[in-house]
Design a protein around this motif. Structure first.
Motif, PDB file in Angstrom:
ATOM      1  N   SER A  10       0.852  -1.204   0.000  1.00 32.24           N
ATOM      2  CA  SER A  10       0.000   0.000   0.000  1.00 32.24           C
ATOM      3  C   SER A  10       0.887   1.254   0.000  1.00 32.24           C
ATOM      4  N   ASP A  11       2.008   1.213   0.732  1.00 36.90           N
ATOM      5  CA  ASP A  11       2.931   2.361   0.733  1.00 36.90           C
ATOM      6  C   ASP A  11       3.619   2.494  -0.622  1.00 36.90           C
ATOM      7  N   LYS A  14       1.199   4.087  -2.894  1.00 35.50           N
ATOM      8  CA  LYS A  14       1.001   5.500  -2.536  1.00 35.50           C
ATOM      9  C   LYS A  14       2.172   6.338  -3.061  1.00 35.50           C
ATOM     10  N   LYS A  19      -2.164   8.280  -4.926  1.00 38.97           N
ATOM     11  CA  LYS A  19      -3.637   8.173  -4.927  1.00 38.97           C
ATOM     12  C   LYS A  19      -4.008   6.827  -4.303  1.00 38.97           C
ATOM     13  N   LYS A  20      -5.286   6.664  -3.956  1.00 33.25           N
ATOM     14  CA  LYS A  20      -5.724   5.353  -3.475  1.00 33.25           C
ATOM     15  C   LYS A  20      -5.935   4.435  -4.675  1.00 33.25           C
ATOM     16  N   TYR A  22      -6.349   0.519  -6.231  1.00 36.40           N
ATOM     17  CA  TYR A  22      -6.715  -0.868  -5.898  1.00 36.40           C
ATOM     18  C   TYR A  22      -6.635  -1.765  -7.120  1.00 36.40           C
ATOM     19  N   TYR A  78     -13.631   0.981  -0.318  1.00 40.32           N
ATOM     20  CA  TYR A  78     -12.304   1.535   0.007  1.00 40.32           C
ATOM     21  C   TYR A  78     -12.078   2.963  -0.499  1.00 40.32           C
ATOM     22  N   LYS A  79     -13.090   3.521  -1.116  1.00 41.37           N
ATOM     23  CA  LYS A  79     -12.955   4.871  -1.701  1.00 41.37           C
ATOM     24  C   LYS A  79     -11.747   4.945  -2.661  1.00 41.37           C
ATOM     25  N   ALA A  80     -11.585   3.912  -3.449  1.00 44.81           N
ATOM     26  CA  ALA A  80     -10.469   3.871  -4.401  1.00 44.81           C
ATOM     27  C   ALA A  80     -10.671   4.914  -5.499  1.00 44.81           C
ATOM     28  N   GLU A  81      -9.550   5.474  -5.958  1.00 47.58           N
ATOM     29  CA  GLU A  81      -9.639   6.498  -7.010  1.00 47.58           C
ATOM     30  C   GLU A  81      -9.096   5.997  -8.348  1.00 47.58           C
TER      31      GLU A  81
END
Ligand code: SF4
Length: 315
Positions: A10-11, A14, A19-20, A22, A78-81
């Protein structure tokens, strides 16, 4: 500043995309040359009839439909963008070039930042690589590959019936790197024929090849597989959970700290397996790993200095 225990994926994402992001797995109509007789038959001894994708949608749905369905769920949860479209199951480059091209073109969208393709080292043609390079340039979408190696021990690779050796894996990595695509490699750290030296050597090989990310798997044993038969006949032994955690720490200590860790433990449906994670949930295993790493004051890359030439190390 305290060293990070390990480089979380995840890091990694990022830092790369800010951005988020997935992953969306897609399931296509392909198989594997190690199953259909082209390279081997029966497949790797641990591989089940459905390959590795337990959570995949029906491959008879179009890619667009699979992406849409998964996207709705991931955005809500997950509010992924942004998204990585992940061709997960079997050998995703084992297709006629025109069919492969159509699948890739179907993925392209404004919010797609990467296409990740899981395959075998012996199924990567120059045609496919150069087509993907064009896609990368034209649409500004990153391309990445995933290769299964599982172990660097070539004798174990034979026992697993992988249908390729360490040399072919290295050749595959070099081909992918020539096009500047990123690469993830899958490793199993508790294969019954391997010991801790194989695990250390595996970490060293991946580090020296400068792969970008790794998926670490704890071996699970599926029903109705050759490995399952061996397990039921007591022909193989699986090391104890505590021993496994120690091996994982060794692997991480020898791994380049810049390699992102996409996965720490396997997950497989209980009803399909004869053995998985010592009947312990993967997050409990993860807690145990983290606790022990903190206790030992260790971290990913602690023993990574082996790639510095010995002669200059202390100058
Ligand atoms: S290469 Fe992958 S898909 Fe093919 S048999 Fe082995 S694990 Fe299964």
């Amino acid at each position: 500043m305290a060293k990070r225990l390990y480089y979380k994926y995840s890091d990694y994402l990022k830092e790369k995309y800010n951005k988020k992001v997935y992953k969306i797995p897609v399931n296509i109509n392909t198989t594997c040359p190690n199953r259909d007789g082209n390279i081997g038959s029966g497949g790797c001894i641990f591989c089940g009839e459905e390959g590795a994708g337990f959570e995949l949608l029906d491959k008879n749905n179009s890619i667009k439909k699979q992406i849409k369905k998964n996207k709705e769920f991931i955005i809500k949860k997950y509010k992924a963008e942004k998204f990585i479209i992940y061709f997960q199951n079997y050998t995703n480059t084992y297709l006629k070039l025109e069919i492969f091209k159509d699948y890739i073109l179907e993925c392209i969208d404004e919010d797609v930042v990467e296409i990740s393709i899981s395959t075998r080292p012996d199924c990567i043609s120059e045609d496919i690589l150069s087509f993907l390079k064009d896609i990368e340039i034209k649409y500004s979408i990153n391309i990445s590959f995933e290769l299964g190696l599982q172990t660097c021990n070539y004798k174990t690779l034979k026992r697993l019936n992988r249908g390729h050796t360490l040399a072919e894996y290295i050749h595959g990595v070099n081909k992918i790197k020539k096009y500047n695509f990123e690469l993830c490699t899958h490793m199993i750290l508790n294969l019954p024929w391997d010991d801790k030296d194989d695990v250390i050597e595996g970490a060293k090989i991946l580090s020296s090849l400068e792969i970008n990310t790794v998926k670490i798997h704890s071996l699970y044993i599926l029903k109705n597989t050759l490995l399952g038969n061996m397990y039921e006949k007591n022909e193989i032994e699986i090391i104890h959970k505590d021993e496994y955690i120690k091996r994982m720490i060794l692997f991480l200590e020898y791994l380049d700290p810049n390699i992102g860790i996409q996965r720490l433990f396997s997950r497989a449906p209980k009803e399909r397996t004869l053995f998985c994670n010592w009947d312990t949930s993967w997050w409990k295993l993860k807690d145990q790993l983290i606790e022990l790493m903190k206790e030992k004051e260790t971290y990913q890359g602690k023993k990574f200095q082996y790639l510095k030439p010995r002669i200059t190390r202390n100058i």
